[in-house]
Write an enzyme that holds these catalytic residues in place. Sequence first.
Site, mmCIF file in Angstrom:
data_model
loop_
_atom_site.group_PDB
_atom_site.id
_atom_site.type_symbol
_atom_site.label_atom_id
_atom_site.label_comp_id
_atom_site.label_asym_id
_atom_site.label_seq_id
_atom_site.Cartn_x
_atom_site.Cartn_y
_atom_site.Cartn_z
ATOM 1 N N CYS B 86 32.302 -37.455 -70.973
ATOM 2 C CA CYS B 86 30.840 -37.671 -70.229
ATOM 3 C C CYS B 86 30.918 -36.615 -69.102
ATOM 4 O O CYS B 86 30.699 -35.233 -69.336
ATOM 5 C CB CYS B 86 30.855 -39.070 -69.475
ATOM 6 S SG CYS B 86 29.267 -39.434 -68.784
ATOM 7 N N HIS B 195 32.092 -43.164 -73.982
ATOM 8 C CA HIS B 195 33.294 -43.426 -73.424
ATOM 9 C C HIS B 195 34.008 -44.308 -73.770
ATOM 10 O O HIS B 195 34.155 -45.497 -74.070
ATOM 11 C CB HIS B 195 32.890 -44.316 -71.952
ATOM 12 C CG HIS B 195 32.212 -43.584 -70.896
ATOM 13 N ND1 HIS B 195 32.837 -42.755 -69.768
ATOM 14 C CD2 HIS B 195 30.854 -43.233 -70.575
ATOM 15 C CE1 HIS B 195 32.240 -42.251 -68.985
ATOM 16 N NE2 HIS B 195 30.923 -42.407 -69.531
ATOM 17 N N GLU B 197 37.191 -44.913 -73.556
ATOM 18 C CA GLU B 197 38.236 -45.617 -72.500
ATOM 19 C C GLU B 197 37.467 -46.984 -72.136
ATOM 20 O O GLU B 197 38.273 -47.834 -71.769
ATOM 21 C CB GLU B 197 38.577 -44.798 -71.475
ATOM 22 C CG GLU B 197 37.276 -44.739 -70.164
ATOM 23 C CD GLU B 197 36.273 -43.891 -70.403
ATOM 24 O OE1 GLU B 197 36.246 -43.170 -71.444
ATOM 25 O OE2 GLU B 197 35.518 -43.648 -69.346
#
Lengths: 70, 218
Positions: B86, B195, B197
């Site tokens: 990002c 993302h 994570e």
Amino acid sequence: MKKKVLIMPKEGILDPQGRALKDVLNEAGFDVKDVRIGKVIEIESDSLENLEKMVKDYIINPLIEDYEVL
Amino acid sequence: MKIGICVFPGSNCDYDTYYIVKDILQEDAELIDYTSKDLDRFDAVILPGGFSFGDYLRPGALASKTPLAEAIVNFASKGRYVLGICNGFQILTELKLLPGALLPNENDKFICKRVNLSVENISTAFTRKIEDKEVITLPIAHHDGRFYAPQDILEEIEANNQVVFRYQGENPNGSLNAIAGICNKSGNVVGMMPHPERISEDILGGLDGLKIWHSLIA
């Protein structure tokens, strides 16, 4: 030495903010063909040479922006 | 594996990423301050999501001028692994480690949703444990994710097989060629808007993010 630097999105790159403003103006009854939103940066520095260097190397992204020292 | 997570003023996915590396992957994780210049001890560094320097000037622009960013260029030139997620992707394009730029979304809105991605290059350090053309689901959360490159550069990216992730189905932000993530020519530097994570534990609703992490530590 104080100068203003005008930075605009390059021709042909979609500027969604400009498009939104254009739509609002047209809805208000104006006849607007295009709106593009850029930015102005005022810099006080020692020389025009350094100013150009700062703008080219640190401030603009030449892939997507054009600039003009006003 | 020793993995560093970069912390710029305004990074906000740094601890999420640190947690994944340390607690889920059980690898050696360390947060790196943006003033650091020495990355020799790391095998990989991750530039996390967030709003470094408040997105002032352009997303990633100011972070790309920090001592840490300079050290990352040197680190990448040695063939070590770099992942930008990002805002990290935006920083890598501003740094010119990756080609192109990330512009405001076509609809000028912040988009936060899950997207399907086709994995199109499985030779990178971050995708080597994924099947070719496998479709994975990851969340996106950004205002400036519209991938742009001038036509000649875009053709070069495609010809070199540098597209790593492509939006499947709907193109959420108007990215050219539905590009969601790319790599450099040698494949050791990857940038992606989604993302991983945020979707690496069952309790968070999915495990597809693990495919990226398991590729890294493989």
